[in-house]
Design a protein around this motif. Structure first.
Motif, mmCIF file in Angstrom:
data_model
loop_
_atom_site.group_PDB
_atom_site.id
_atom_site.type_symbol
_atom_site.label_atom_id
_atom_site.label_comp_id
_atom_site.label_asym_id
_atom_site.label_seq_id
_atom_site.Cartn_x
_atom_site.Cartn_y
_atom_site.Cartn_z
ATOM 1 N N VAL A 51 0.777 -1.131 -0.150
ATOM 2 C CA VAL A 51 -0.069 -0.057 -0.130
ATOM 3 C C VAL A 51 0.633 1.268 -0.129
ATOM 4 N N ALA A 52 2.061 1.102 -0.021
ATOM 5 C CA ALA A 52 3.250 2.288 0.125
ATOM 6 C C ALA A 52 4.527 1.666 -0.298
ATOM 7 N N PRO A 53 5.629 2.548 -0.571
ATOM 8 C CA PRO A 53 6.685 1.957 -0.962
ATOM 9 C C PRO A 53 7.406 0.965 0.352
ATOM 10 N N LYS A 54 7.265 1.126 1.513
ATOM 11 C CA LYS A 54 7.587 0.253 2.387
ATOM 12 C C LYS A 54 6.775 -0.204 3.248
ATOM 13 N N THR A 55 5.505 -0.351 3.026
ATOM 14 C CA THR A 55 4.409 -0.670 3.872
ATOM 15 C C THR A 55 3.465 -1.764 3.062
ATOM 16 N N ARG A 56 3.036 -2.863 3.603
ATOM 17 C CA ARG A 56 2.247 -3.828 3.007
ATOM 18 C C ARG A 56 1.174 -4.269 4.027
ATOM 19 N N ALA A 57 -0.291 -4.335 3.443
ATOM 20 C CA ALA A 57 -1.100 -4.892 4.235
ATOM 21 C C ALA A 57 -0.956 -6.449 4.295
ATOM 22 N N LEU A 58 -1.725 -7.221 5.152
ATOM 23 C CA LEU A 58 -1.675 -8.302 5.106
ATOM 24 C C LEU A 58 -2.937 -9.038 5.808
ATOM 25 N N VAL A 59 -3.270 -10.313 5.277
ATOM 26 C CA VAL A 59 -4.304 -11.132 5.827
ATOM 27 C C VAL A 59 -3.721 -12.354 5.824
ATOM 28 N N GLU A 60 -3.885 -13.125 7.216
ATOM 29 C CA GLU A 60 -3.086 -14.399 7.556
ATOM 30 C C GLU A 60 -4.339 -15.284 7.887
ATOM 31 N N ALA A 61 -4.310 -16.616 7.713
ATOM 32 C CA ALA A 61 -5.030 -17.459 8.169
ATOM 33 C C ALA A 61 -4.238 -18.599 8.735
ATOM 34 N N ARG A 62 -4.807 -19.250 9.941
ATOM 35 C CA ARG A 62 -3.738 -20.355 10.535
ATOM 36 C C ARG A 62 -4.676 -21.327 10.931
ATOM 37 N N TYR A 63 -4.252 -22.672 10.985
ATOM 38 C CA TYR A 63 -5.042 -23.818 11.298
ATOM 39 C C TYR A 63 -3.832 -24.729 12.205
ATOM 40 N N THR A 64 -4.170 -25.100 13.242
ATOM 41 C CA THR A 64 -3.449 -25.822 14.112
ATOM 42 C C THR A 64 -3.943 -26.871 14.793
ATOM 43 N N ASP A 65 -3.420 -28.167 14.487
ATOM 44 C CA ASP A 65 -3.895 -29.581 15.193
ATOM 45 C C ASP A 65 -2.997 -30.019 16.196
ATOM 46 N N TYR A 66 -3.747 -30.021 17.616
ATOM 47 C CA TYR A 66 -2.958 -30.647 18.676
ATOM 48 C C TYR A 66 -3.554 -31.972 18.803
ATOM 49 N N ASP A 67 -2.695 -33.046 18.920
ATOM 50 C CA ASP A 67 -2.902 -34.632 19.031
ATOM 51 C C ASP A 67 -2.051 -35.023 20.420
ATOM 52 N N TYR A 68 -2.617 -35.084 21.334
ATOM 53 C CA TYR A 68 -1.980 -35.799 22.539
ATOM 54 C C TYR A 68 -1.775 -37.133 22.674
ATOM 55 N N VAL A 69 -0.838 -37.526 22.993
ATOM 56 C CA VAL A 69 -0.338 -39.266 23.068
ATOM 57 C C VAL A 69 -1.158 -39.845 23.789
ATOM 58 N N THR A 70 -1.322 -39.369 25.315
ATOM 59 C CA THR A 70 -2.064 -40.087 25.972
ATOM 60 C C THR A 70 -3.276 -39.442 26.488
ATOM 61 N N ASN A 71 -3.349 -38.231 26.736
ATOM 62 C CA ASN A 71 -4.281 -37.145 27.289
ATOM 63 C C ASN A 71 -5.316 -36.872 26.155
ATOM 64 N N ASP A 72 -6.313 -37.719 25.654
ATOM 65 C CA ASP A 72 -7.142 -37.540 24.477
ATOM 66 C C ASP A 72 -7.969 -36.448 24.876
#
Length: 387
Positions: free
Chosen positions: A200-221
């Motif tokens: 949006v300017a010579p040294k400035t950028r707008a951003l949109v970020e999407a994240r997905y994180t999966d937590y899989d416990y070994v014993t503590n389901d």
């Protein structure tokens, strides 16, 4: 455009990340072959910790000698660069020899630029750690290891109006305590992310970020879950004496166990540097997110803010002052921790290859849980050296 990594700069950056007060060093690398260098650094410190278990009662204090060598192999080609780094952090407790331990950190990084529009960064790491300030300190110190592998693929020329990043990371957390202590915390974490940038300017950028994180416990389901986050913001570089990134949005955690209520809330990540003078830098970092649970909590709503000031008084004398505040609200259990941390540091660059440092750190946890509050003072002197 080709990627150029300076091995000395790379080694200094790795050392700074792992060794306090080592940032001012300018290590001299050993050239092994064309494009391949080896850079060793070493820090030796002596510190006095008046509550090294971070306990509310029956505090234990000790002088602690830390010896921290770092070794970095770096290689570079016309359009690629690689770094392999190993750090051993050995702590010797003079008043409690049973707590002597050595942490190991091994990391590998690779950067590739296939053409002006296509770039790839890869990273992997293995860390083996022992902590004296742990939840189960009356039984055994926390002993754990993490292993991770990940990368980011970027599409779009650096000068283009738009770019997009695709990231992926996988991490395993395992504990080495006896009698299944901490076994309920062991988990595998898989994360995906995508970030779209628009200039949006010579040294400035707008951003949109999407994240997905999966937590899989070994014993503590019970704690198996996934987090989804959507953030928007700006990133800029050296504009009006400031640089930084601001991301603001929301996050939701969904549990596989229907007996646990899903969690959601606002989320942000902010990091801003302001340099009113070339020799003085103010830094602000703040974060709010849903972290994984501990001590019976399904998750932790964590918010932290750190303000620091780094000032170069003379060519070789630099000071650092920092303050941080962290609020941890444990979900589904009655516990709220408010942690204040204050730090002072002074570094004297005696030689290009030698730094002397002194520091002080005070931390205090005001917890609503019985037996979890504490006060802690750490005093330290250090010597950091390289070739």
């Amino acid at each position: 455009m080709s990627i150029k990594f300076n091995a000395s700069t790379l080694a200094a950056a790795v050392s700074a990340a792992l060794c306090a007060n080592a940032w001012a060093l300018e290590p001299q690398s050993i050239k092994l072959t064309d494009g391949l260098t080896f850079t060793p650094t070493l820090q030796v410190s002596e510190r006095y910790d008046d509550n090294f278990r971070a306990a509310e009662n029956n505090e234990e204090s000790s002088w602690i000698t830390a010896i921290t060598p770092t070794f970095t192999l770096a290689a570079e080609g016309r359009k690629s660069a690689y770094a392999l780094s190993y750090t051993a952090n050995s702590d010797i407790f003079h008043s409690s020899h049973k707590d002597n331990n050595t942490d190991h950190h091994l990391t590998a990084d690779g950067v590739f630029e296939f053409d002006a529009r296509n770039r790839l960064k890869l990273n992997a790491g293995y860390h083996k750690v022992e902590e004296t300030a742990s939840q189960d300190q009356n039984i055994e110190n926390d002993k754990y290891s993490t292993a991770n592998v990940g990368g980011v693929y970027s599409y779009g020329a650096e000068s283009a109006r738009a770019q997009i990043d695709f990231g992926a990371n996988y991490q395993e957390l395992r504990y080495q305590n006896g009698n299944n202590l901490n076994a309920d915390k062991e988990r595998d974490t898989s994360a995906l992310s995508s970030t779209f940038y628009y200039r949006v300017a010579p040294k400035t950028r707008a951003l949109v970020e999407a994240r997905y994180t999966d937590y899989d416990y070994v014993t503590n389901d019970r704690l198996n879950s996934n987090n989804v986050a959507l953030l928007g913001g700006l990133t800029w570089d050296a504009t009006a004496k400031t640089s930084g990134t601001v991301k603001i949005g929301g996050e939701k955690k969904r549990f596989d166990d229907s007996r646990l209520d899903d969690k959601s809330g606002s989320m942000w990540e902010v990091g801003v540097d302001w340099k009113p003078r070339t020799y003085s830098t103010f830094s602000l970092t703040t974060r709010r997110a849903l972290d994984e649970g501990d001590n019976g909590a399904s998750s932790i709503e964590a918010q932290s803010t750190t303000l620091s000031w780094e000032h170069e008084w003379l060519d070789r004398l630099t000071s650092t002052v920092s303050y941080s505040y962290t609020d941890k609200e444990y979900q589904d259990v009655d516990r709220d921790d408010k942690i204040d941390t204050f730090g002072l540091g002074l570094t004297y660059a005696m030689r290009r290859w030698l730094d002397l440092g002194v520091g002080y750190k005070y931390s205090e946890n005001d917890s609503t849980a019985v037996g979890e509050s504490y006060k802690r003072n750490i005093y330290m002197i250090s010597v950091s050296a390289s070739l």
